[in-house]
Scaffold this active site. Structure first.
Site, short mmCIF file in Angstrom:
data_model
loop_
_atom_site.label_atom_id
_atom_site.label_comp_id
_atom_site.label_asym_id
_atom_site.label_seq_id
_atom_site.Cartn_x
_atom_site.Cartn_y
_atom_site.Cartn_z
CE1 TYR A 108 55.34 74.85 32.58
CE2 TYR A 108 55.57 76.13 34.50
CZ TYR A 108 55.03 75.14 33.96
OH TYR A 108 54.36 74.27 34.65
CG ASP A 148 55.75 72.75 29.22
OD1 ASP A 148 55.14 72.70 28.20
OD2 ASP A 148 55.58 72.11 30.52
#
Length: 258
Positions: A108, A148
């Site tokens: 992330y 992500d």
């Protein structure tokens, strides 16, 4: 083996929105979660150690923030966190494990804000990540990086490309950073599967009708080193699951295991 990456934008909220049903339908063997935003003990008891999965959590120290996890139907071994042995990774941004001979990481990457200290922090993190990824790419065993990355690589990866050229996530140096990952040998499996088309987008703003009209960004990736790329046969983005449970869609690949 199906590997799925999914930023759930808060696992507790996703569970209330039908996460279980979509997870059952997608049926991943390995699930890489980002933005869990919960400690395991804050989850309903059923989901602290979901039946049928070997689970590892890497929550942020700050409650209700960031955090990653890996769930696997196969045994998990060799778990590490962060980008180095000295990286405390207090925000729970990198979790790595070996599963059936495949090294997987749930990632992330921080968000930025152009021309602010927040962007400086993101840029520093990107530089550290690039050095770490370069070492992973050259390993002889399969390595898959999922997560992500908060960067759209090309105009094909966001609907309003021109108007976002000054926006963090599509800044010229961020796009070049992603190009450098590919030049080093990482393979963007979803883009290779989709070809030269717009999207498939994996994140949508809640503003306007972006979600309904599919005017989003492709910022969730599954990247494979050369040893993994030869084993990957299929990649998909599940827009329906994203619209139901999160602001991000899960992205999956099917690959053979060593």
């Amino acid at each position: 083996m199906r590997i799925t990456t999914w930023n759930v934008n808060g696992l507790r909220a996703a569970l209330r929105k039908g996460f279980a049903e979509h997870l059952s339908r997608i049926d991943p063997d390995v699930l890489l979660l980002q933005e869990v935003r919960a400690l395991p003990e804050q989850l309903p008891e059923l989901w602290r150690a979901p039946a049928g999965y070997d689970v590892r959590w890497h929550p942020a120290k700050k409650l209700g923030y960031a955090g990653t996890a890996i769930w696997s139907k196969l045994p998990i071994t060799a778990v590490t966190t962060g980008l180095s042995k000295t990286d405390a990774d207090d925000e729970g941004r990198v979790l790595t494990a070996t599963i059936a001979g495949v090294e997987v990481s749930s990632i992330y990457l921080p968000k930025g804000d152009a021309d602010t200290p927040r962007q400086d922090r993101k840029d520093a993190w990107m530089a550290r990540f690039a050095r770490w990824a370069r070492k992973r790419k050259s390993l002889s065993h399969p390595v898959v990086l999922g997560g992500d990355l908060n960067i759209a690589h090309t105009p094909r990866d966001l609907y309003y490309a021109k108007s976002n050229e000054g926006t963090s996530g599509y800044l010229p140096h961020e796009r070049q950073w992603f190009s450098s990952l590919l030049a080093d040998g990482w393979r963007d499996l979803m883009r290779e599967q989709a070809g030269d088309v717009d999207g498939p987008y994996s994140w949508w703003s809640n503003r306007g009708q972006a979600r309904q009209l599919d005017r989003g960004w492709r910022i969730d990736y599954l990247l494979a080193n050369p040893a993994a790329a030869t084993r990957c046969a299929h990649a998909t983005t599940d827009r329906a699951a994203g619209l139901a449970c999160s602001d991000h869609a899960p992205v999956s690949i099917d690959m053979s295991i060593p």
